[in-house]
Scaffold this motif. Structure first.
Motif, PDB file in Angstrom:
ATOM      1  N   PRO A  36       6.339  25.940 -11.777  1.00  0.00           N
ATOM      2  CA  PRO A  36       5.761  24.617 -11.506  1.00  0.00           C
ATOM      3  C   PRO A  36       6.755  23.491 -11.738  1.00  0.00           C
ATOM      4  CG  PRO A  36       4.936  25.500 -13.592  1.00  0.00           C
ATOM      5  CD  PRO A  36       5.689  26.605 -12.921  1.00  0.00           C
ATOM      6  N   GLY A  37       6.727  22.517 -10.852  1.00  0.00           N
ATOM      7  CA  GLY A  37       7.594  21.361 -10.991  1.00  0.00           C
ATOM      8  C   GLY A  37       8.957  21.507 -10.338  1.00  0.00           C
ATOM      9  N   LEU A 114      -1.117   6.706  -9.950  1.00  0.00           N
ATOM     10  CA  LEU A 114      -0.527   8.035  -9.976  1.00  0.00           C
ATOM     11  C   LEU A 114       0.725   8.090  -9.117  1.00  0.00           C
ATOM     12  CD1 LEU A 114      -3.751  10.229  -9.599  1.00  0.00           C
ATOM     13  CD2 LEU A 114      -2.533   9.653 -11.709  1.00  0.00           C
ATOM     14  N   VAL A 115       1.627   8.972  -9.493  1.00  0.00           N
ATOM     15  CA  VAL A 115       2.808   9.249  -8.691  1.00  0.00           C
ATOM     16  C   VAL A 115       3.080  10.743  -8.786  1.00  0.00           C
ATOM     17  CG1 VAL A 115       4.321   8.648 -10.636  1.00  0.00           C
ATOM     18  CG2 VAL A 115       5.255   8.734  -8.324  1.00  0.00           C
ATOM     19  N   GLU A 116       3.311  11.374  -7.626  1.00  0.00           N
ATOM     20  CA  GLU A 116       3.545  12.815  -7.568  1.00  0.00           C
ATOM     21  C   GLU A 116       5.046  13.126  -7.586  1.00  0.00           C
ATOM     22  OE1 GLU A 116      -0.310  13.769  -4.660  1.00  0.00           O
ATOM     23  OE2 GLU A 116       1.714  14.271  -4.015  1.00  0.00           O
ATOM     24  N   LEU A 140       0.906  23.168  -8.423  1.00  0.00           N
ATOM     25  CA  LEU A 140       1.928  22.841  -7.450  1.00  0.00           C
ATOM     26  C   LEU A 140       2.082  21.336  -7.227  1.00  0.00           C
ATOM     27  CD1 LEU A 140       1.164  25.630  -4.829  1.00  0.00           C
ATOM     28  CD2 LEU A 140       3.130  25.505  -6.343  1.00  0.00           C
ATOM     29  N   THR A 141       1.399  20.522  -8.024  1.00  0.00           N
ATOM     30  CA  THR A 141       1.505  19.070  -7.862  1.00  0.00           C
ATOM     31  C   THR A 141       1.673  18.399  -9.214  1.00  0.00           C
ATOM     32  OG1 THR A 141       0.022  19.220  -5.946  1.00  0.00           O
ATOM     33  CG2 THR A 141       0.487  17.020  -6.797  1.00  0.00           C
ATOM     34  N   PRO A 142       2.907  18.299  -9.727  1.00  0.00           N
ATOM     35  CA  PRO A 142       3.113  17.560 -10.986  1.00  0.00           C
ATOM     36  C   PRO A 142       2.814  16.086 -10.794  1.00  0.00           C
ATOM     37  CG  PRO A 142       5.218  18.180  -9.989  1.00  0.00           C
ATOM     38  CD  PRO A 142       4.156  18.863  -9.193  1.00  0.00           C
TER      39      PRO A 142
END
Length: 291
Positions: A36-37, A114-116, A140-142
Motif C-alpha cells: 500500500p502507498g 482530503l488529498v490522495e 489502494l488509496t492513501p
C-alpha cells in the motif's frame, strides 16, 4: 441522432482495457494491495505513452486531440480495473504541469479537506501544509486530511464526471463478478443464480449500471454541470449499491480478503467522498429545479 459509440470510440475503449489487462491484471492488483502507498511509476509512464493523460490535449500541444466523451470511456476502464493513483488530478493537470501528460510527473490535488496519494506525488495542487495521514478503508488509496478546507472552490465539473466514469467502471465490474459467481457457484445441486433472490440482485445490478451508463455518457456530450451532477449521483449509487449486492451474491466469501469484491466496494466509498458527489450534486440539482 445516433447515441451508439463510434467505431473509433469502441476501439479506444478496447485498447485501454487491453493495456490494463496486460499491465494491471489481477496479480498486479493483489501485489498493489500487499504494498500500500507504492505507486507503480513504470505503469504510470505506460499510461502516459498510451495517451491516457493527454487524451484531451490538442495535437498541436503533443496531445491526442480527443474530447470529454473519449476521456470518460478511458476512465470507465480504469475504474473497472481498480487502477490506483491520482488519475483524475494528473489528467486535469496535463498541459499545465510539465510531465503530467507523459506520465513522468504524478500530480495530486486537494479535494475539499482530503488529498490522495500525497506522499507518492511529485506535485500537489492546493494548500497541503500540515496535512495529516489518515487510515483509509481502501488499501489502494492513501489519504491525507488538510487542516481546513484548502480547496475553497466549487468542485470541477470535469473532475466530477471523470470520477463518475470510474464509478461506472466499478459498477460494470461488480456486475460481471456477480453474474460469474451466480453461474458457477452451486448449492443444492444447482447454480445459485437459479434462485429467485439472486436473480433479483443481478437484475438490479444491471438496471443501475445501465442507467448510470446512459447518464454518464450523456453528460460527457453535453458537459452541462447539472447533467454531470445527475450522472455523478447515479454512478455513485450504481458503484456502491452494486458492490454491496455483489457481496450478497458471493455470500460470506465476498467478505474475505482473498476476494476482490470488497476492494471495489471500498474504492467506491472513497470515490463517493470526492468533490461533486453526494450533497453537492443534490444541491446543484435542487437549485436548477427551483430556478
Amino acid at each position: 441522432m445516433r447515441f451508439q459509440l463510434t467505431e473509433d470510440q469502441r476501439a479506444l475503449k478496447a485498447g485501454v482495457r487491453e493495456l490494463l489487462d496486460r499491465r494491471f491484471g489481477r496479480e498486479a492488483l493483489r501485489a498493489a494491495v500487499d504494498a500500500p502507498g507504492r505507486l507503480d511509476r513504470e505503469l504510470w509512464r505506460a499510461l502516459g505513452d498510451a495517451g491516457f493523460f493527454a487524451l484531451r490535449l490538442p495535437e498541436a500541444d503533443a496531445g491526442v486531440g480527443l474530447g470529454l466523451p473519449e476521456a470518460v470511456l478511458a476512465f470507465e476502464e480504469a475504474g473497472r480495473a481498480l487502477l490506483p493513483g491520482p488519475l483524475v488530478a494528473t489528467h486535469l493537470a496535463a498541459g499545465r504541469v510539465p510531465g503530467a501528460a507523459t506520465g513522468e510527473t504524478v500530480v495530486t490535488a486537494v479535494d475539499g479537506e482530503l488529498v490522495e496519494w500525497l506522499e507518492a506525488a511529485d506535485v500537489a495542487l492546493g494548500e497541503v501544509a500540515g496535512a495529516v495521514p489518515l487510515r483509509c478503508v481502501d488499501p489502494l488509496t492513501p489519504l491525507h486530511r488538510t487542516p481546513a478546507d484548502a480547496g475553497g472552490r466549487a468542485p470541477d465539473p470535469v473532475a466530477a464526471l471523470l470520477t463518475a466514469a470510474e464509478q461506472l467502471g466499478t459498477a460494470v465490474r461488480v456486475q460481471e463478478l456477480a453474474v460469474q459467481h451466480a453461474c458457477t457457484r452451486e448449492q443444492f445441486g444447482q447454480p445459485v443464480g437459479a434462485f429467485q433472490a439472486v436473480k433479483h440482485l443481478c437484475a438490479d445490478l444491471l438496471v443501475r449500471t445501465e442507467t448510470a451508463r446512459v447518464a454518464v455518457y450523456a453528460a460527457a456530450v453535453t458537459a452541462d454541470p447539472v447533467d454531470i451532477a445527475a450522472a455523478r449521483l447515479l454512478a455513485d449509487e450504481a458503484a456502491v449499491r452494486g458492490a454491496r449486492d455483489c457481496l450478497q451474491v458471493h455470500g460470506g466469501m465476498g467478505f474475505t480478503w482473498e476476494a476482490d469484491v470488497h476492494l471495489h466496494l471500498k474504492r467506491a466509498w472513497v470515490r463517493a467522498r470526492r468533490g461533486g458527489g453526494g450533497t453537492e450534486s443534490e444541491e446543484l440539482l435542487a437549485a436548477r429545479l427551483v430556478a
